[in-house]
Design a protein around this motif. Structure first.
Motif, PDB file in Angstrom:
ATOM      1  N   TYR A  27       0.810  -1.262  -0.065  1.00  0.00           N
ATOM      2  CA  TYR A  27       0.058  -0.141   0.010  1.00  0.00           C
ATOM      3  C   TYR A  27       0.879   1.321  -0.067  1.00  0.00           C
ATOM      4  O   TYR A  27       0.521   2.466  -0.604  1.00  0.00           O
ATOM      5  CB  TYR A  27      -0.996  -0.033   1.281  1.00  0.00           C
ATOM      6  N   SER A  50       1.695   2.204  -3.433  1.00  0.00           N
ATOM      7  CA  SER A  50       0.912   2.293  -4.299  1.00  0.00           C
ATOM      8  C   SER A  50      -0.740   2.548  -3.801  1.00  0.00           C
ATOM      9  O   SER A  50      -1.011   1.727  -2.843  1.00  0.00           O
ATOM     10  CB  SER A  50       0.712   1.530  -5.627  1.00  0.00           C
ATOM     11  N   LYS A  51      -1.336   3.571  -3.918  1.00  0.00           N
ATOM     12  CA  LYS A  51      -2.731   3.572  -3.202  1.00  0.00           C
ATOM     13  C   LYS A  51      -3.993   3.146  -4.419  1.00  0.00           C
ATOM     14  O   LYS A  51      -4.900   2.688  -3.981  1.00  0.00           O
ATOM     15  CB  LYS A  51      -3.115   5.107  -3.113  1.00  0.00           C
ATOM     16  N   ASP A  52      -3.505   2.668  -5.720  1.00  0.00           N
ATOM     17  CA  ASP A  52      -4.458   2.227  -6.600  1.00  0.00           C
ATOM     18  C   ASP A  52      -4.618   0.675  -6.098  1.00  0.00           C
ATOM     19  O   ASP A  52      -3.668   0.032  -6.011  1.00  0.00           O
ATOM     20  CB  ASP A  52      -3.648   2.374  -7.864  1.00  0.00           C
ATOM     21  N   GLU A  53      -5.870   0.303  -5.955  1.00  0.00           N
ATOM     22  CA  GLU A  53      -6.291  -0.917  -5.307  1.00  0.00           C
ATOM     23  C   GLU A  53      -5.740  -1.959  -6.091  1.00  0.00           C
ATOM     24  O   GLU A  53      -5.209  -3.063  -5.583  1.00  0.00           O
ATOM     25  CB  GLU A  53      -7.602  -0.869  -5.270  1.00  0.00           C
ATOM     26  N   ASP A  54      -6.097  -1.960  -7.537  1.00  0.00           N
ATOM     27  CA  ASP A  54      -5.376  -2.943  -8.381  1.00  0.00           C
ATOM     28  C   ASP A  54      -3.883  -2.974  -8.311  1.00  0.00           C
ATOM     29  O   ASP A  54      -3.397  -4.194  -8.454  1.00  0.00           O
ATOM     30  CB  ASP A  54      -5.745  -2.658  -9.935  1.00  0.00           C
ATOM     31  N   GLU A  55      -3.095  -2.075  -8.369  1.00  0.00           N
ATOM     32  CA  GLU A  55      -1.665  -1.966  -8.433  1.00  0.00           C
ATOM     33  C   GLU A  55      -1.428  -2.535  -6.959  1.00  0.00           C
ATOM     34  O   GLU A  55      -0.134  -3.518  -6.993  1.00  0.00           O
ATOM     35  CB  GLU A  55      -0.962  -0.618  -8.637  1.00  0.00           C
ATOM     36  N   ARG A  65      -2.967   6.282 -17.754  1.00  0.00           N
ATOM     37  CA  ARG A  65      -4.037   6.063 -16.949  1.00  0.00           C
ATOM     38  C   ARG A  65      -5.386   6.693 -17.544  1.00  0.00           C
ATOM     39  O   ARG A  65      -5.161   7.828 -17.777  1.00  0.00           O
ATOM     40  CB  ARG A  65      -3.692   6.408 -15.499  1.00  0.00           C
ATOM     41  N   SER A  91      -8.821   8.078 -16.430  1.00  0.00           N
ATOM     42  CA  SER A  91      -9.481   8.530 -15.051  1.00  0.00           C
ATOM     43  C   SER A  91     -10.807   8.950 -15.201  1.00  0.00           C
ATOM     44  O   SER A  91     -11.052   9.842 -16.452  1.00  0.00           O
ATOM     45  CB  SER A  91      -8.539   9.487 -14.671  1.00  0.00           C
ATOM     46  N   ASN A 129     -14.992  10.860  -8.146  1.00  0.00           N
ATOM     47  CA  ASN A 129     -15.102   9.478  -7.301  1.00  0.00           C
ATOM     48  C   ASN A 129     -16.284  10.002  -6.262  1.00  0.00           C
ATOM     49  O   ASN A 129     -16.248  10.477  -5.216  1.00  0.00           O
ATOM     50  CB  ASN A 129     -13.795   9.048  -6.634  1.00  0.00           C
TER      51      ASN A 129
END
Length: 159
Positions: free
Chosen positions: A24, A27-32, A83, A85, A89
């Motif tokens: 975490y 990266s904060k991107d869940e998939d990454e 990316r 986007s 959100n």
């Protein structure tokens, strides 16, 4: 399942949050984060049978996770990505605490990978000795680096 597979599964279950926390931080991107987690598990499995227990298992796991994330980040920088986007959100939490955590995460993510690793371990409340063992420097050097990192974070402009 073999005994080795069972022991590996138990070890991963016990240290899952440690591995996830390291991923975490990179990266904060869940998939990454999930990709980093999977890659870390692969690397842990590759070295699991050869782990000689010269250090604590948690120290070894931190080292593998950090090395995996740092290596993949270096690869990512060499390969540009585009990316997609959405500009909104709908589930984003915007209270003051969330903004503070988000700002800290953004600042930490601007640090060099080695410094980011030290901050992560410090935030996990590991001792300077443990941090030094994981990243391969002395406890005194950890102290000096943390002081410089904190100064660097303070001097970053608001993000």
């Amino acid at each position: 399942m073999t005994t080795l597979e069972t022991k590996f599964a138990q070890t991963v279950a016990e240290h899952k949050s440690t591995i996830y926390t390291v991923c975490y931080m990179f990266s904060k991107d869940e998939d990454e984060v999930n990709d980093l987690f999977q890659e870390t598990l692969v690397n842990l499995w590759k070295g699991f049978e050869g782990f000689e227990q010269r250090s604590d298992i948690k120290t070894w796991i931190y080292r593998i996770a950090l090395n995996t994330c740092i290596s993949l980040e270096r690869k990512k920088k060499r390969t540009p990505t585009v990316r997609l986007s959405m500009d909104i959100n709908l589930f984003e939490d915007r209270d003051e605490d969330t903004r503070q955590v988000d700002m800290l995460h953004k600042r930490i993510s601007k640090l060099q990978p080695f410094d980011r690793a030290i901050v992560l371990l410090w935030l996990e409340e590991l001792s300077y000795e443990e941090i030094g063992q994981i990243v391969g420097i002395t406890a005194k050097n950890v102290s000096v680096r943390l002081y410089r990192i904190k100064e660097q974070l303070k001097n970053m402009s608001n993000i």
